[in-house]
Design a protein around this motif. Sequence first.
Motif, PDB file in Angstrom:
ATOM      1  N   ARG A 273       2.729   0.794   6.670  1.00  0.00           N
ATOM      2  CA  ARG A 273       3.335   1.032   7.991  1.00  0.00           C
ATOM      3  C   ARG A 273       4.354  -0.077   8.215  1.00  0.00           C
ATOM      4  NH1 ARG A 273       2.037   3.644  12.770  1.00  0.00           N
ATOM      5  NH2 ARG A 273       2.853   2.616  14.639  1.00  0.00           N
TER       6      ARG A 273
ATOM      7  N   ILE B 218       6.559   5.124   7.657  1.00  0.00           N
ATOM      8  CA  ILE B 218       5.253   5.206   7.000  1.00  0.00           C
ATOM      9  C   ILE B 218       5.476   5.578   5.538  1.00  0.00           C
ATOM     10  CG2 ILE B 218       2.990   6.330   6.947  1.00  0.00           C
ATOM     11  CD1 ILE B 218       3.371   4.768   9.516  1.00  0.00           C
ATOM     12  N   GLY B 219       4.916   4.777   4.653  1.00  0.00           N
ATOM     13  CA  GLY B 219       4.949   5.089   3.231  1.00  0.00           C
ATOM     14  C   GLY B 219       5.918   4.224   2.436  1.00  0.00           C
TER      15      GLY B 219
ATOM     16  N   ASP C 245       0.865  -1.173   0.000  1.00  0.00           N
ATOM     17  CA  ASP C 245       0.000   0.000   0.000  1.00  0.00           C
ATOM     18  C   ASP C 245       0.912   1.237   0.000  1.00  0.00           C
ATOM     19  OD1 ASP C 245      -1.446   2.195   1.810  1.00  0.00           O
ATOM     20  OD2 ASP C 245      -2.996   0.930   0.914  1.00  0.00           O
ATOM     21  N   PRO C 246       0.563   2.304  -0.708  1.00  0.00           N
ATOM     22  CA  PRO C 246       1.417   3.496  -0.726  1.00  0.00           C
ATOM     23  C   PRO C 246       1.699   4.062   0.676  1.00  0.00           C
ATOM     24  CG  PRO C 246      -0.280   3.662  -2.413  1.00  0.00           C
ATOM     25  CD  PRO C 246      -0.599   2.442  -1.588  1.00  0.00           C
ATOM     26  N   GLU C 247       0.809   3.833   1.616  1.00  0.00           N
ATOM     27  CA  GLU C 247       0.979   4.324   2.985  1.00  0.00           C
ATOM     28  C   GLU C 247       1.325   3.191   3.949  1.00  0.00           C
ATOM     29  OE1 GLU C 247       1.120   7.554   3.840  1.00  0.00           O
ATOM     30  OE2 GLU C 247       0.991   7.850   1.667  1.00  0.00           O
TER      31      GLU C 247
ATOM     32  N   SER D  68      -0.532  -3.393   3.960  1.00  0.00           N
ATOM     33  CA  SER D  68      -0.608  -2.079   4.597  1.00  0.00           C
ATOM     34  C   SER D  68       0.225  -2.001   5.880  1.00  0.00           C
ATOM     35  CB  SER D  68      -2.064  -1.714   4.896  1.00  0.00           C
ATOM     36  OG  SER D  68      -2.643  -2.673   5.754  1.00  0.00           O
TER      37      SER D  68
END
Length: 135
Positions: free
Chosen positions: A31, A41-42, A27-29, A116
């Motif tokens: 954790r 994060i990211g 996921d782009p964000e 994520s």
Amino acid sequence: MTALETVRLYYQCFNQRNWKGMLTLLDPEVRHEANQGDVRIGADKFTEFLQKMDESYEEHLTDMVLFSEPSGKRVAAEFVVNGVYKKGEPGMPEAHGQPYVLPAGAFLEVKEGRISRVTTYYNLPLWIDLVSKTK
């Protein structure tokens, strides 16, 4: 693709040193909670982490066992890290190609088909002992 399949592919990419493949599954964000240090994060921060790891370590995971909970959103992974310590890091022992074999585990969360969260655990004092004894 199920969460279990996504995580399996993520670790296959890791073992193939296919960093781009790993990153496409995040996921782009995302954790990222590593065993030691700050939470990242990211995907950009995760990419920086991968680059640093690639410079300092060469690792291959074996004895992989994956577990998924009933909702299919979270996956636990147990594995053995077979590695070579290539480049020293601040506060760690000097690196000179020491091999190590270390049990580890991770917890991952998958949201809308992408990872994520990645939380990784291993015994850092054991790792330090393993690479300190090898000359």
